[in-house]
Scaffold this active site. Structure first.
Site, mmCIF file in Angstrom:
data_model
loop_
_atom_site.group_PDB
_atom_site.id
_atom_site.type_symbol
_atom_site.label_atom_id
_atom_site.label_comp_id
_atom_site.label_asym_id
_atom_site.label_seq_id
_atom_site.Cartn_x
_atom_site.Cartn_y
_atom_site.Cartn_z
ATOM 1 C CG ASP A 39 -30.752 -36.441 -31.284
ATOM 2 O OD1 ASP A 39 -30.934 -35.439 -31.999
ATOM 3 O OD2 ASP A 39 -30.283 -36.378 -30.132
HETATM 4 N N1 DGT Z 1 -18.403 -35.653 -39.027
HETATM 5 C C1 DGT Z 1 -18.763 -35.742 -37.724
HETATM 6 N N2 DGT Z 1 -19.968 -35.258 -37.333
HETATM 7 C C2 DGT Z 1 -20.289 -35.420 -36.013
HETATM 8 C C3 DGT Z 1 -19.441 -36.019 -35.071
HETATM 9 N N3 DGT Z 1 -20.075 -36.002 -33.859
HETATM 10 C C4 DGT Z 1 -21.273 -35.424 -34.044
HETATM 11 N N4 DGT Z 1 -21.396 -35.090 -35.348
HETATM 12 C C5 DGT Z 1 -22.537 -34.451 -35.990
HETATM 13 C C6 DGT Z 1 -23.466 -35.481 -36.580
HETATM 14 C C7 DGT Z 1 -24.775 -34.758 -36.586
HETATM 15 O O1 DGT Z 1 -24.864 -33.988 -37.773
HETATM 16 C C8 DGT Z 1 -24.661 -33.826 -35.402
HETATM 17 C C9 DGT Z 1 -25.457 -34.388 -34.228
HETATM 18 O O2 DGT Z 1 -26.604 -33.586 -34.078
HETATM 19 P P1 DGT Z 1 -28.051 -34.231 -34.301
HETATM 20 O O3 DGT Z 1 -28.039 -35.660 -33.914
HETATM 21 O O4 DGT Z 1 -29.037 -33.321 -33.674
HETATM 22 O O5 DGT Z 1 -28.247 -34.217 -35.903
HETATM 23 P P2 DGT Z 1 -28.376 -32.929 -36.825
HETATM 24 O O6 DGT Z 1 -28.938 -31.784 -36.074
HETATM 25 O O7 DGT Z 1 -27.063 -32.712 -37.514
HETATM 26 O O8 DGT Z 1 -29.384 -33.386 -37.954
HETATM 27 P P3 DGT Z 1 -30.854 -33.954 -37.701
HETATM 28 O O9 DGT Z 1 -31.353 -33.405 -36.403
HETATM 29 O O10 DGT Z 1 -30.717 -35.449 -37.671
HETATM 30 O O11 DGT Z 1 -31.620 -33.470 -38.914
HETATM 31 O O12 DGT Z 1 -23.302 -33.774 -35.005
HETATM 32 C C10 DGT Z 1 -18.175 -36.510 -35.529
HETATM 33 O O13 DGT Z 1 -17.361 -37.055 -34.768
HETATM 34 N N5 DGT Z 1 -17.889 -36.352 -36.859
#
Ligand code: DGT
Length: 206
Positions: free
Chosen positions: A80
């Site tokens: 996260d």
């Molecule tokens: N490509 C890219 N993505 C980024 C960057 N900074 C943050 N992110 C994305 C990665 C993660 O998908 C998201 C962070 O949000 P979370 O940690 O809550 O994960 P997410 O909700 O996407 O999926 P999850 O909760 O792990 O199922 O932001 C960046 O610099 N580049």
């Protein structure tokens, strides 16, 4: 006489994340995880310290998936990410208005991208976790550039409302620390956590 093939030592690897960025980082490093999205409700956890919040959320996501039959025997990775600015943990902005306000607050300043990492070995029940931190120095996009970036929609889908490797790359002046950690997963930290479980990351190469 043909030699009996060695049993595969490749452990099953599961990424407990919907993040395409995290999956891409693992694939680029030679790993081929199965993706099982945890669906954990991130609003159910709260911690004063952003690093602690990111760690607790990573552990919660990994635990949900590690408890599933389809993850039996596998190594499960949960992550996260939050941006720490002025002591606050900033995840994904709720809407375009918040994304705009975020950029006007962070441009010209530095924040710390904190990514919690948790690895659970479902074969032994052992769990290891840690948070990695990368300082991000933001450039100074104009109001018009901020408006164009927000209109792209990208900031709404990423923690901190910015990407290092996407449309906002021109607005990031530099970082101090691991770049993958900003994108969503620190490979050197993952190597270290796997090592604590007695697993060499090279054994997981697909
Ligand atoms: N490509 C890219 N993505 C980024 C960057 N900074 C943050 N992110 C994305 C990665 C993660 O998908 C998201 C962070 O949000 P979370 O940690 O809550 O994960 P997410 O909700 O996407 O999926 P999850 O909760 O792990 O199922 O932001 C960046 O610099 N580049």
């Amino acid at each position: 006489m043909t030699a009996t093939p060695e049993p595969s030592t490749t452990r099953g690897l599961v990424l407990a994340s919907a993040s395409p960025a995290r999956l891409n980082l693992l694939r680029q490093a030679g790993l081929a995880p199965h993706v099982i999205v945890s669906g954990f409700d991130e609003d159910t956890l709260d911690h004063d310290e952003p690093a602690e919040l990111a760690l607790a959320l990573a552990e919660a996501k990994a635990a949900v998936v590690a408890g599933l039959d389809e993850a039996a025997g596998a190594l499960v990775i949960g992550c996260d990410s939050v941006l720490e600015l002025d002591g606050e943990a900033l995840g994904k902005p709720a809407d375009a208005e918040e994304a705009t306000a975020r950029w006007k607050a962070m441009r010209g300043r530095a924040g710390v991208l904190r990514t919690g990492h948790c690895v659970i070995d479902t074969a032994t029940g052992r769990q290891v976790s840690a948070t990695a931190s990368t300082t991000v120095r933001f450039g100074e996009p104009t109001d018009a550039e901020v408006a164009a970036y927000v209109a792209s929609g990208e900031p709404l889908h990423v923690a901190g409302a910015f990407t290092l490797d996407g449309l906002s790359a021109p607005f990031i002046d530099g970082i101090d620390g691991d770049h993958g950690n900003v994108i969503g997963l620190s490979m050197p930290l993952l190597r270290s956590l796997l090592g604590e479980l007695g697993v060499s990351i090279t054994d997981l190469w697909a």
